[in-house]
Design a protein around this motif. Structure first.
Motif, PDB file in Angstrom:
ATOM      1  N   VAL A  12       7.181  14.010  -0.313  1.00 37.55           N
ATOM      2  CA  VAL A  12       6.013  14.640   0.123  1.00 37.55           C
ATOM      3  C   VAL A  12       5.042  13.712   0.580  1.00 37.55           C
ATOM      4  O   VAL A  12       4.672  12.486  -0.266  1.00 37.55           O
ATOM      5  CB  VAL A  12       5.327  15.568  -0.992  1.00 37.55           C
ATOM      6  N   ILE A  13       4.478  13.872   2.038  1.00 36.30           N
ATOM      7  CA  ILE A  13       3.504  13.084   2.354  1.00 36.30           C
ATOM      8  C   ILE A  13       1.960  13.573   1.919  1.00 36.30           C
ATOM      9  O   ILE A  13       1.542  14.579   2.336  1.00 36.30           O
ATOM     10  CB  ILE A  13       3.391  13.338   4.037  1.00 36.30           C
ATOM     11  N   VAL A  14       1.592  12.615   1.237  1.00 41.54           N
ATOM     12  CA  VAL A  14       0.161  12.956   0.519  1.00 41.54           C
ATOM     13  C   VAL A  14      -0.890  12.253   1.308  1.00 41.54           C
ATOM     14  O   VAL A  14      -2.119  12.613   0.818  1.00 41.54           O
ATOM     15  CB  VAL A  14       0.242  12.197  -0.675  1.00 41.54           C
ATOM     16  N   GLY A  15      -0.923  11.410   2.465  1.00 44.56           N
ATOM     17  CA  GLY A  15      -1.885  10.993   3.124  1.00 44.56           C
ATOM     18  C   GLY A  15      -1.455   9.746   4.098  1.00 44.56           C
ATOM     19  O   GLY A  15      -0.323   9.885   4.455  1.00 44.56           O
ATOM     20  N   LEU A  34       0.867  -1.247  -0.037  1.00 44.32           N
ATOM     21  CA  LEU A  34       0.097  -0.127   0.087  1.00 44.32           C
ATOM     22  C   LEU A  34       0.844   1.105   0.038  1.00 44.32           C
ATOM     23  O   LEU A  34       0.512   2.379  -0.771  1.00 44.32           O
ATOM     24  CB  LEU A  34      -0.863  -0.263   1.224  1.00 44.32           C
ATOM     25  N   GLN A  35       1.798   1.324   0.775  1.00 51.19           N
ATOM     26  CA  GLN A  35       2.847   2.409   0.853  1.00 51.19           C
ATOM     27  C   GLN A  35       3.589   2.606  -0.446  1.00 51.19           C
ATOM     28  O   GLN A  35       3.920   3.782  -0.762  1.00 51.19           O
ATOM     29  CB  GLN A  35       3.708   2.211   1.929  1.00 51.19           C
ATOM     30  N   THR A  36       3.673   1.618  -1.215  1.00 53.63           N
ATOM     31  CA  THR A  36       4.288   1.549  -2.609  1.00 53.63           C
ATOM     32  C   THR A  36       3.240   2.022  -3.751  1.00 53.63           C
ATOM     33  O   THR A  36       3.763   2.818  -4.402  1.00 53.63           O
ATOM     34  CB  THR A  36       4.896   0.148  -3.014  1.00 53.63           C
ATOM     35  N   SER A  37       2.046   1.413  -3.838  1.00 56.00           N
ATOM     36  CA  SER A  37       1.265   1.908  -4.775  1.00 56.00           C
ATOM     37  C   SER A  37       0.284   2.865  -4.679  1.00 56.00           C
ATOM     38  O   SER A  37      -0.080   3.638  -5.534  1.00 56.00           O
ATOM     39  CB  SER A  37       0.437   0.534  -5.172  1.00 56.00           C
ATOM     40  N   LEU A  38       0.077   3.386  -3.318  1.00 56.13           N
ATOM     41  CA  LEU A  38      -1.097   4.263  -3.313  1.00 56.13           C
ATOM     42  C   LEU A  38      -0.429   5.621  -3.356  1.00 56.13           C
ATOM     43  O   LEU A  38      -1.248   6.610  -3.871  1.00 56.13           O
ATOM     44  CB  LEU A  38      -1.665   4.133  -1.774  1.00 56.13           C
ATOM     45  N   PRO A  39       0.599   6.076  -3.097  1.00 53.33           N
ATOM     46  CA  PRO A  39       1.193   7.674  -2.984  1.00 53.33           C
ATOM     47  C   PRO A  39       0.796   8.098  -4.265  1.00 53.33           C
ATOM     48  O   PRO A  39       0.490   9.267  -4.510  1.00 53.33           O
ATOM     49  CB  PRO A  39       2.333   7.338  -2.536  1.00 53.33           C
ATOM     50  N   GLU A  77      -1.736   1.846  11.241  1.00 58.53           N
ATOM     51  CA  GLU A  77      -1.772   3.088  10.519  1.00 58.53           C
ATOM     52  C   GLU A  77      -0.326   3.377   9.967  1.00 58.53           C
ATOM     53  O   GLU A  77       0.939   2.912  10.470  1.00 58.53           O
ATOM     54  CB  GLU A  77      -1.954   4.254  11.231  1.00 58.53           C
ATOM     55  N   ALA A  78      -0.187   3.713   8.601  1.00 56.81           N
ATOM     56  CA  ALA A  78       0.967   3.979   8.097  1.00 56.81           C
ATOM     57  C   ALA A  78       1.018   5.258   7.011  1.00 56.81           C
ATOM     58  O   ALA A  78       0.218   5.448   6.524  1.00 56.81           O
ATOM     59  CB  ALA A  78       1.607   2.751   6.988  1.00 56.81           C
ATOM     60  N   PRO A  79       2.083   6.010   7.152  1.00 59.66           N
ATOM     61  CA  PRO A  79       2.068   7.316   6.266  1.00 59.66           C
ATOM     62  C   PRO A  79       2.171   6.744   4.674  1.00 59.66           C
ATOM     63  O   PRO A  79       2.905   5.789   4.445  1.00 59.66           O
ATOM     64  CB  PRO A  79       3.136   8.089   6.682  1.00 59.66           C
ATOM     65  N   LEU A  80       1.679   7.763   3.800  1.00 56.56           N
ATOM     66  CA  LEU A  80       1.788   7.419   2.488  1.00 56.56           C
ATOM     67  C   LEU A  80       2.646   8.752   2.028  1.00 56.56           C
ATOM     68  O   LEU A  80       2.402   9.933   2.028  1.00 56.56           O
ATOM     69  CB  LEU A  80       0.394   7.425   1.747  1.00 56.56           C
ATOM     70  N   VAL A  81       3.896   8.371   1.361  1.00 54.14           N
ATOM     71  CA  VAL A  81       4.960   9.338   1.121  1.00 54.14           C
ATOM     72  C   VAL A  81       5.077   9.320  -0.422  1.00 54.14           C
ATOM     73  O   VAL A  81       5.489   8.115  -1.083  1.00 54.14           O
ATOM     74  CB  VAL A  81       6.314   9.241   1.705  1.00 54.14           C
ATOM     75  N   PHE A  82       5.063  10.312  -1.176  1.00 52.53           N
ATOM     76  CA  PHE A  82       5.303  10.383  -2.591  1.00 52.53           C
ATOM     77  C   PHE A  82       6.564  10.752  -2.801  1.00 52.53           C
ATOM     78  O   PHE A  82       7.114  11.758  -2.375  1.00 52.53           O
ATOM     79  CB  PHE A  82       4.143  11.225  -3.181  1.00 52.53           C
ATOM     80  N   ARG A  83       7.213  10.072  -3.608  1.00 48.68           N
ATOM     81  CA  ARG A  83       8.560  10.441  -4.118  1.00 48.68           C
ATOM     82  C   ARG A  83       8.626  10.235  -5.662  1.00 48.68           C
ATOM     83  O   ARG A  83       8.596   9.450  -6.305  1.00 48.68           O
ATOM     84  CB  ARG A  83       9.543   9.365  -3.865  1.00 48.68           C
ATOM     85  N   ASP A  84       8.681  11.643  -6.359  1.00 45.66           N
ATOM     86  CA  ASP A  84       8.811  11.963  -7.630  1.00 45.66           C
ATOM     87  C   ASP A  84       9.959  11.866  -8.059  1.00 45.66           C
ATOM     88  O   ASP A  84      10.993  12.126  -7.534  1.00 45.66           O
ATOM     89  CB  ASP A  84       8.299  13.263  -7.781  1.00 45.66           C
TER      90      ASP A  84
END
Length: 521
Positions: free
Chosen positions: A136-139, A50-55, A118-125
């Motif tokens: 960036v933490i997106v959720g 989930l932390q890999t695909s959702l951000p 609970e786990a944070p969702l971090v986006f890495r462009d």
């Protein structure tokens, strides 16, 4: 009390149940660890994916992609629900498993069962990463996991183990019941045979069948052999009992005859002592009576002479003076010897009457001891033995004087016969003192003493050192019986070789009544 068969069955059942219980507990623990480890791997894998695909999908606000990712991860039944939150909007997407197990979209933020993670969702462009930009933490995502499958698996394993234990216990009880019956049936026969052997006569007991050819058959054959041996032993014991019974009857008859003989000997000993006393006193009285008779004859002759002179008228003063001298001397001799004879007769009469009648009366001890010793003077005057009496004058006894005379006579004559040689000078001391409600009397001599091997047997009947020389061995036995039975007292002896012997008597001043008299009263 439970039988051995039941106790063995219970023991095996307990052992098997315990072993299976320990094995099942270990299996349960291992299964629990495996399930917990699998659950932990599942949680880690779900959160990682989930932390890999959702951000990226959440960054693009692609709700359909987020829903498809959540739906794909909700396939395992351990997941109760997944909630995806946008950093600004709030709940962005989610699914939950209802009570029937169906997945339904989550339209509102509601409470869910299970354990939330609970786990944070971090986006890495990729461009931002290349230029050195920060993630960036997106959720965030919250996943609720359920332990129902783990608990169900553990409960199923427990039920399986319980059923396995019960099944094995039932099989074991049945097997033991059949196998132990092979052993315990012959043992029951042995038990019944032993019971019959113990409760019935040896002639009525039947032997057990010996048709078995195993170890128990050997035991049965051994039991039958023992039974035959016991039968012969019992028969021999019966014969021995009959012989012992006849021997006991003969022994009892011999004991009665011996008791009567002993009583006769004791009575003869007492009569012999009295006869010796009579002979001694008669011999002792003969002297003063003879002197008195001679003096009376001299006085009669002198009286006849003076009477003849008076009748002839030729009486002279010298004749009268001579007659008076003769009369005075004769009267003195007659009085002295008559008094001596009267004293001997009085002492003999009192002692003889006491010994024959065995009457109880009150008497003064010192005077009575003197009378007893006076009665023994005919015997003592033939020896070089002196007797000292040390007794207070105020001691009164309410007792049996005849028995006491017998005791003193036997003790003194025992000293005369055994303590001294025929021509040896010696001394016998009779000492008396008060001891509370009793008197202590010691008869002590300075003779040869008593040998140590004889000291413990001096009061036994027929024990004597002068056997074949007139000794019967009953004198001290008579003394012991009189002291113990008639007076209710005690007597002890002590001696040192070469220094004499001492007999210590303790007698109550008032002799207790015999038990028969007390019971009649």
């Amino acid at each position: 009390m439970a039988s051995i068969q039941v106790r063995l069955t219970l023991l095996f059942v307990v052992i098997v149940t315990l072993v299976l219980g320990i094995s099942g507990s270990y299996t349960q623990y291992t299964l629990s660890q495996e399930l917990e480890s699998g659950s932990a791997r599942l949680r880690s894998g779900v959160l990682t994916r989930l932390q890999t695909s959702l951000p990226s999908a959440l960054w693009d606000l692609d709700k359909s992609k987020v829903d498809s990712i959540v739906a794909a991860e909700m396939l395992p039944p351990e997941l109760v629900g997944i909630r995806v939150y946008d950093a600004s909007v709030g709940l962005f997407a989610g699914e939950v498993r209802d009570a029937g197990g169906t997945l339904v979209p989550l339209s509102a933020d509601v409470a869910m069962g299970g354990t939330p993670v609970e786990a944070p969702l971090v986006f890495r462009d990729a461009v931002a990463a290349a230029t050195g930009g920060k993630p960036v933490i997106v959720g965030k995502v919250i996943v609720n996991f359920s332990r129902a499958q783990i608990d169900a698996a553990l409960h199923a394993e427990v039920r399986r183990k319980v059923l396995e234990v019960l099944l094995l216990d039932i099989i074991l009880v049945g097997a033991l019941a059949l196998s132990l019956r092979i052993v315990f049936e012959p043992l029951k026969q042995l038990r019944d045979g032993l019971f019959d052997l113990a409760t019935r006569g040896s002639d009525e007991v039947e032997e057990l069948p010996e048709n078995r050819r195993d170890e128990l058959g050997d035991v049965i054959r051994g039991f039958n052999a023992v039974q035959r041996k016991l039968k012969s032993i019992i028969e021999g014991s019966r014969e021995a009992e009959d012989m012992a019974r006849r021997s006991q009857q003969a022994t009892a008859q011999a004991m009665d005859e011996l008791r009567r003989t002993q009583e006769s000997l004791l009575q003869s000993e007492r009569l012999a002592s009295l006869g010796s006393l009579v002979a001694g006193v008669a011999h002792e009285i003969n002297t003063p009576v003879g002197i008195a008779l001679t003096s009376a004859s001299v006085l009669k002759e002198a009286t006849d002479d003076i009477s003849a002179a008076v009748a002839g008228g030729s009486v002279k003063k010298t004749d009268i003076v001579r007659y008076l001298e003769t009369a005075g001397e004769s009267a003195r001799l007659i009085m002295n010897n008559a008094y001596r004879a009267a004293h001997l007769i009085h002492s003999f009469k009192q002692i003889a009457v006491d010994q024959v009648s065995e009457a109880r009366r009150l008497f003064e001890l010192r005077d009575y001891i003197g009378e007893v010793i006076s009665s023994l003077q005919p015997t003592l005057k033939k020896t070089r033995i002196s007797i000292d009496i040390d007794c207070p004058p105020d001691i009164m006894l309410d007792s049996y004087p005849g028995a006491l005379a017998q005791v003193l006579t036997n003790l003194v004559l025992n000293c005369v016969e055994h303590a001294f040689d025929a021509d040896t000078a010696g001394n016998i001391h009779i000492g008396v003192h008060r001891d509370g409600d009793a008197i202590a009397m010691q008869v002590r001599d300075n003779g040869r003493g008593i040998a140590p091997d004889m000291l413990d047997r001096v009061f036994d009947p027929f024990v004597t050192t002068r056997r074949g020389q007139g000794g019967t061995g009953l004198g001290l036995n008579i003394v012991f019986n009189l002291i113990a039975k008639q007076f209710g007292g005690t007597i002890t002896v002590s001696s040192t070789l070469g220094q004499g012997a001492a007999f210590l008597l303790r007698l109550p001043t008032v002799t207790p009544l015999p038990e028969s008299t007390n019971s009649q009263a």
